[in-house]
Design a protein around this motif. Structure first.
Motif, mmCIF file in Angstrom:
data_model
loop_
_atom_site.group_PDB
_atom_site.id
_atom_site.type_symbol
_atom_site.label_atom_id
_atom_site.label_comp_id
_atom_site.label_asym_id
_atom_site.label_seq_id
_atom_site.Cartn_x
_atom_site.Cartn_y
_atom_site.Cartn_z
ATOM 1 N N ALA A 88 57.514 -6.263 74.045
ATOM 2 C CA ALA A 88 58.864 -6.572 74.524
ATOM 3 C C ALA A 88 59.702 -7.166 73.396
ATOM 4 C CB ALA A 88 58.780 -7.536 75.708
ATOM 5 N N GLU A 89 59.084 -7.985 72.543
ATOM 6 C CA GLU A 89 59.821 -8.569 71.424
ATOM 7 C C GLU A 89 60.286 -7.484 70.453
ATOM 8 O OE1 GLU A 89 58.551 -12.222 68.950
ATOM 9 O OE2 GLU A 89 58.191 -10.502 67.628
ATOM 10 N N MET A 90 59.406 -6.533 70.150
ATOM 11 C CA MET A 90 59.793 -5.433 69.261
ATOM 12 C C MET A 90 60.989 -4.681 69.821
ATOM 13 S SD MET A 90 56.064 -3.839 68.312
ATOM 14 C CE MET A 90 54.891 -4.667 67.230
ATOM 15 N N ARG A 91 60.978 -4.405 71.112
ATOM 16 C CA ARG A 91 62.075 -3.662 71.738
ATOM 17 C C ARG A 91 63.362 -4.486 71.717
ATOM 18 N NH1 ARG A 91 61.533 -2.102 77.078
ATOM 19 N NH2 ARG A 91 62.578 -0.112 76.701
ATOM 20 N N ASP A 92 63.241 -5.787 71.945
ATOM 21 C CA ASP A 92 64.410 -6.660 71.904
ATOM 22 C C ASP A 92 65.027 -6.652 70.500
ATOM 23 O OD1 ASP A 92 65.927 -9.264 73.064
ATOM 24 O OD2 ASP A 92 65.277 -9.646 70.998
ATOM 25 N N ARG A 93 64.184 -6.843 69.486
ATOM 26 C CA ARG A 93 64.700 -6.899 68.116
ATOM 27 C C ARG A 93 65.280 -5.545 67.692
ATOM 28 N NH1 ARG A 93 63.653 -11.440 69.791
ATOM 29 N NH2 ARG A 93 62.523 -13.030 68.560
ATOM 30 N N PHE A 94 64.599 -4.471 68.048
ATOM 31 C CA PHE A 94 65.091 -3.138 67.697
ATOM 32 C C PHE A 94 66.447 -2.892 68.348
ATOM 33 C CE2 PHE A 94 65.666 1.409 68.255
ATOM 34 C CZ PHE A 94 65.253 1.944 67.043
ATOM 35 N N THR A 95 66.587 -3.279 69.602
ATOM 36 C CA THR A 95 67.837 -3.011 70.317
ATOM 37 C C THR A 95 68.970 -3.846 69.745
ATOM 38 O OG1 THR A 95 66.514 -2.533 72.283
ATOM 39 C CG2 THR A 95 68.874 -2.807 72.607
ATOM 40 N N ARG A 96 68.677 -5.069 69.302
ATOM 41 C CA ARG A 96 69.714 -5.880 68.643
ATOM 42 C C ARG A 96 70.163 -5.226 67.337
ATOM 43 N NH1 ARG A 96 70.320 -10.910 70.969
ATOM 44 N NH2 ARG A 96 68.708 -11.401 72.507
ATOM 45 N N GLY A 100 69.607 -16.155 66.897
ATOM 46 C CA GLY A 100 69.117 -16.978 65.800
ATOM 47 C C GLY A 100 68.358 -16.198 64.747
ATOM 48 N N LEU A 101 68.681 -14.924 64.590
ATOM 49 C CA LEU A 101 67.968 -14.038 63.672
ATOM 50 C C LEU A 101 68.926 -13.477 62.617
ATOM 51 C CD1 LEU A 101 66.143 -12.011 66.494
ATOM 52 C CD2 LEU A 101 65.246 -14.022 65.280
ATOM 53 N N ASP A 102 68.371 -12.905 61.550
ATOM 54 C CA ASP A 102 69.208 -12.316 60.492
ATOM 55 C C ASP A 102 68.329 -11.437 59.607
ATOM 56 O OD1 ASP A 102 71.494 -11.780 59.051
ATOM 57 O OD2 ASP A 102 71.739 -13.802 58.224
ATOM 58 N N TYR A 103 68.927 -10.855 58.584
ATOM 59 C CA TYR A 103 68.174 -10.101 57.583
ATOM 60 C C TYR A 103 68.737 -10.417 56.205
ATOM 61 C CZ TYR A 103 72.065 -6.813 58.537
ATOM 62 O OH TYR A 103 73.289 -6.250 58.739
ATOM 63 N N ALA A 104 67.860 -10.378 55.197
ATOM 64 C CA ALA A 104 68.216 -10.856 53.853
ATOM 65 C C ALA A 104 68.568 -9.714 52.909
ATOM 66 C CB ALA A 104 67.066 -11.682 53.274
ATOM 67 N N HIS A 105 69.398 -8.785 53.372
ATOM 68 C CA HIS A 105 69.882 -7.724 52.486
ATOM 69 C C HIS A 105 71.262 -7.298 52.953
ATOM 70 C CE1 HIS A 105 69.040 -4.543 55.479
ATOM 71 N NE2 HIS A 105 67.845 -5.083 55.645
ATOM 72 N N GLY A 160 84.477 -4.316 52.550
ATOM 73 C CA GLY A 160 83.155 -4.218 53.141
ATOM 74 C C GLY A 160 82.640 -5.559 53.643
ATOM 75 N N GLY A 161 82.967 -6.621 52.908
ATOM 76 C CA GLY A 161 82.525 -7.945 53.320
ATOM 77 C C GLY A 161 83.090 -8.379 54.656
ATOM 78 N N GLN A 162 84.248 -7.814 55.037
ATOM 79 C CA GLN A 162 84.856 -8.173 56.333
ATOM 80 C C GLN A 162 84.173 -7.484 57.504
ATOM 81 O OE1 GLN A 162 88.898 -7.154 54.493
ATOM 82 N NE2 GLN A 162 89.489 -8.666 56.026
ATOM 83 N N LEU A 163 83.434 -6.399 57.245
ATOM 84 C CA LEU A 163 82.790 -5.640 58.323
ATOM 85 C C LEU A 163 81.337 -6.042 58.547
ATOM 86 C CD1 LEU A 163 84.110 -2.038 57.535
ATOM 87 C CD2 LEU A 163 85.026 -3.682 59.173
ATOM 88 N N ASP A 164 80.753 -6.740 57.604
ATOM 89 C CA ASP A 164 79.322 -7.020 57.647
ATOM 90 C C ASP A 164 78.894 -7.748 58.926
ATOM 91 O OD1 ASP A 164 76.720 -7.164 55.972
ATOM 92 O OD2 ASP A 164 77.022 -9.226 56.631
ATOM 93 N N THR A 165 79.715 -8.675 59.396
ATOM 94 C CA THR A 165 79.375 -9.460 60.588
ATOM 95 C C THR A 165 79.164 -8.584 61.816
ATOM 96 O OG1 THR A 165 80.735 -11.236 59.691
ATOM 97 C CG2 THR A 165 80.123 -11.414 62.000
ATOM 98 N N LEU A 166 79.871 -7.448 61.883
ATOM 99 C CA LEU A 166 79.716 -6.558 63.037
ATOM 100 C C LEU A 166 78.261 -6.162 63.234
ATOM 101 C CD1 LEU A 166 82.766 -4.167 62.485
ATOM 102 C CD2 LEU A 166 82.590 -6.027 64.152
ATOM 103 N N ALA A 167 77.562 -5.915 62.119
ATOM 104 C CA ALA A 167 76.184 -5.437 62.201
ATOM 105 C C ALA A 167 75.184 -6.561 62.471
ATOM 106 C CB ALA A 167 75.815 -4.717 60.908
ATOM 107 N N ARG A 168 75.573 -7.798 62.188
ATOM 108 C CA ARG A 168 74.636 -8.922 62.333
ATOM 109 C C ARG A 168 74.813 -9.695 63.638
ATOM 110 N NH1 ARG A 168 72.465 -10.083 57.066
ATOM 111 N NH2 ARG A 168 73.648 -8.950 55.483
ATOM 112 N N GLN A 169 75.904 -9.482 64.356
ATOM 113 C CA GLN A 169 76.279 -10.389 65.446
ATOM 114 C C GLN A 169 75.212 -10.521 66.527
ATOM 115 O OE1 GLN A 169 79.579 -8.795 67.909
ATOM 116 N NE2 GLN A 169 79.392 -6.888 66.764
ATOM 117 N N TYR A 170 74.543 -9.441 66.889
ATOM 118 C CA TYR A 170 73.580 -9.499 67.998
ATOM 119 C C TYR A 170 72.266 -10.158 67.556
ATOM 120 C CZ TYR A 170 77.064 -6.404 69.887
ATOM 121 O OH TYR A 170 78.266 -5.885 70.314
#
Length: 597
Positions: free
Chosen positions: A418-426, A460-465, A445-455
């Motif tokens: 269930a966690e994998m599905r939750d993270r994948f869907t976000r 409380g999650l993120d990615y380092a790239h 491009g820097g103004q659009l980046d938040t759109l992809a990270r919001q969910y």
């Protein structure tokens, strides 16, 4: 003593002979390339680090290796922590670390053919505060202790025909000449390999995964040019293609010929040209003007011929990837597959197109916890089996004469949690938000980046790239100047306005260290967007990549109606583009994968 420990010791002994108290070793070549030829892989030879971005500093008693968040796990696996400190960038820069660790009065060496002038100035200033100095070397000390260092490639140049480039080389040189007149300059130096390949409509095989040739060029205000390339790389058809307006010289003569530019105003790109070029022009008496060279933006904004070629390449590549995804859905549950056997099979599917020139980068084939290593590179030592009830991440791309591809899919092997599905869907929701974005001209491009990270952020999650990078036309899979990434840390490209014709990746992800990785990546084309009632010109994205997204990882209850519609519409396009290229079981599988949610 290990091999890399012995190499570190040998370098320290060489530094003593050279009367140096330290040396900086970047992953770089004389052209500031992202991917470099084997002859320039000094950091990998010295440390064992196999990533594509990083630097090291060697002092008499300590040594440090500097990598960004993409390589935090990888560097610890490949580089011995008993001999190297791991330092994260941009939190700490090489210059900053040198200023803190170099001893008073130290002479720290650097190869001016491997660093920008800005870097050298920054490092010099940091060292000066410590009473130390940065010293350019005549001979790279790593080369002096690397006994079997490979020679640069001697592969021949090839012509990239105008039916694929959409514009002749002569027309491109004339546009550069017009730009020089507008900037009151006499000439521009091109040292970035993709800029040279694009300008002269030539390609090469000197750098793994990127179809460029080792060369320099000077384009003049009269639209003539001097091209510096090893003589053995020239063929008669290339010479005829270049014509009389392009004078061809030995690459070794490039620095010597700076004397011919004495008294002239010469544009040099401070981001793409090394410090040695600025220093050489200064010594020759030329007026070096630091400006972004004109091919950078022209190359990034694809013309209609290049866009058509990219669409053809993406359709072909999507069919190869879909065949692979069907194959792995059948074979993985049986057991016996590994990261290497899977990536080899994917390359075979691409070869079966009959159009593959090369991969566009080393395939990231990550099973289970290896998928959490963002820029993982599988080897015989790290090769993992693809196990049941795990995730498999495959990020891959191809070089075709008509286009360059880059696509990531995450596959559920067996039953996802269930966690994998939750993270994948976000991650999917962020991917969709960026894909559907409509934005005014001038947006960065820097103004659009938040759109992809919001969910992800909401949990409380993120990615380092970064979320998106530019892509070339049968050129570099990473191409500037545009980029979609967080603007923090002064990352290049995040402040570049997006323009119609630019191609970028859309690749949010999530990585759980030691367990699994998730990334969904398509390429997108920036296009003019007609918005009824709009008071300013608007832009949006056309998705170029076509391959199914793993249905079993989507938690449909987390999707809005608009997001479900996007997935269904995307899969309908995948079926329309890829379906006619498949038959039998792969086609039946694709139809099931692309059915409405």
């Amino acid at each position: 003593m290990s091999t890399h420990e012995a190499r570190l010791q040998a370098l320290r002994e060489q530094l003593k002979r050279d009367r140096l108290d330290g040396f900086v070793v970047p992953i770089s070549d004389e052209h500031m390339s992202e991917y470099v030829g084997d002859y320039a892989q000094r950091l990998a030879w010295l440390t064992g680090f196999q990533g594509s971005a990083g630097s090291a500093v060697v002092l008499p008693e300590e040594a440090a290796i500097f990598v960004d968040g993409r390589y935090t796990l990888q560097v610890r696996e490949q580089v011995d922590g008993n001999h190297w400190q791991y330092v994260g960038v941009p939190q700490t820069s090489v210059a900053q670390w040198l200023g803190e660790h170099a001893s008073e009065g130290a002479r720290i060496g650097y190869d001016a053919w491997l660093h920008t002038r800005a870097w050298a100035e920054q490092a010099s200033a940091a060292l000066a505060r410590k009473g130390a100095t940065l010293v350019p070397v005549d001979t790279n000390p790593v080369d002096a202790v690397w006994p079997d260092r490979p020679e640069p490639s001697t592969a021949r140049l090839v012509v990239q025909p105008q039916e694929l480039t959409g514009k002749g080389a002569g027309e491109k040189r004339q546009e550069i000449a017009d730009w020089l007149h507008a900037h009151k300059a006499d000439a521009v130096i091109l040292s970035a390999l993709d800029s040279i390949a694009w300008t002269f409509n030539i390609r090469g095989k000197d750098v793994s995964r990127t179809p460029v040739a080792l060369a320099y060029a000077v384009v003049h205000g009269d639209a003539t040019a001097d091209l510096y390339v090893a003589p053995e790389k020239m063929a008669e058809d290339v010479a005829q293609h270049l014509g009389n307006a392009v004078r061809v010289h030995d690459r070794a003569a490039f620095a010597r010929d700076f004397a011919a530019l004495a008294g002239k105003t010469v544009v040099v790109d401070p981001e793409r040209a090394v410090a040695a070029i600025f220093a050489g022009l200064d010594r020759a008496g030329a007026d070096a003007v630091a400006l972004r060279e004109p091919t950078v933006l022209a190359k990034a904004i694809k013309n209609q011929v290049e866009i058509a070629g990219q669409r053809a390449a993406q359709a072909r590549d999507g069919a190869a990837l879909s065949r692979f995804l069907h194959w792995i859905s059948v074979e993985a549950p049986k057991g016996g597959l590994t990261e290497l056997s899977a990536s080899d099979r994917l390359e075979a599917f691409r070869k079966e197109t009959g159009k593959l020139e090369d991969l566009s980068f080393d395939t990231i084939s990550g099973a289970g916890p290896n998928g959490a290593v963002v820029h993982y590179r599988v080897s015989e030592e790290t090769n993992r089996p693809i196990e049941t009830d795990s995730l498999y991440l495959v990020d891959s791309g191809a070089q075709y004469r008509d286009g360059t591809t880059d696509v990531t899919r995450t596959v559920a092997i067996g039953m996802p949690t269930a966690e994998m599905r939750d993270r994948f869907t976000r991650v999917l929701k962020g991917h969709i938000a960026l894909a559907m974005a409509v934005f005014p001209q001038g947006t960065r491009g820097g103004q659009l980046d938040t759109l992809a990270r919001q969910y992800l952020w909401a949990a409380g999650l993120d990615y380092a790239h970064g979320t998106g990078h530019g892509v070339g036309s049968f050129l570099g899979v990473h191409e500037g100047p545009q980029r979609i990434a967080m603007s923090a840390g002064g990352q290049a490209g995040t402040d570049e306005p997006l323009r119609a014709g630019m191609i970028l990746s859309n690749e949010p992800g999530y990585y759980k260290t030691g367990e699994y990785g998730i990334r969904i990546e398509n390429l997108v084309l920036v296009e003019d967007r007609d918005v009824p009632g709009a008071e300013k010109p608007m832009l949006g994205f056309e998705t170029l990549t076509f391959a199914p997204i793993e249905r079993r990882l989507i938690d449909v209850t987390m999707l809005s109606p608009a997001e479900r519609q996007w997935v269904d519409s995307y899969h309908a396009k995948v079926l329309a583009v890829v379906g006619p290229q498949l038959d039998g079981e792969p086609k039946a599988w694709l139809e099931a994968q692309c059915a409405p949610l």
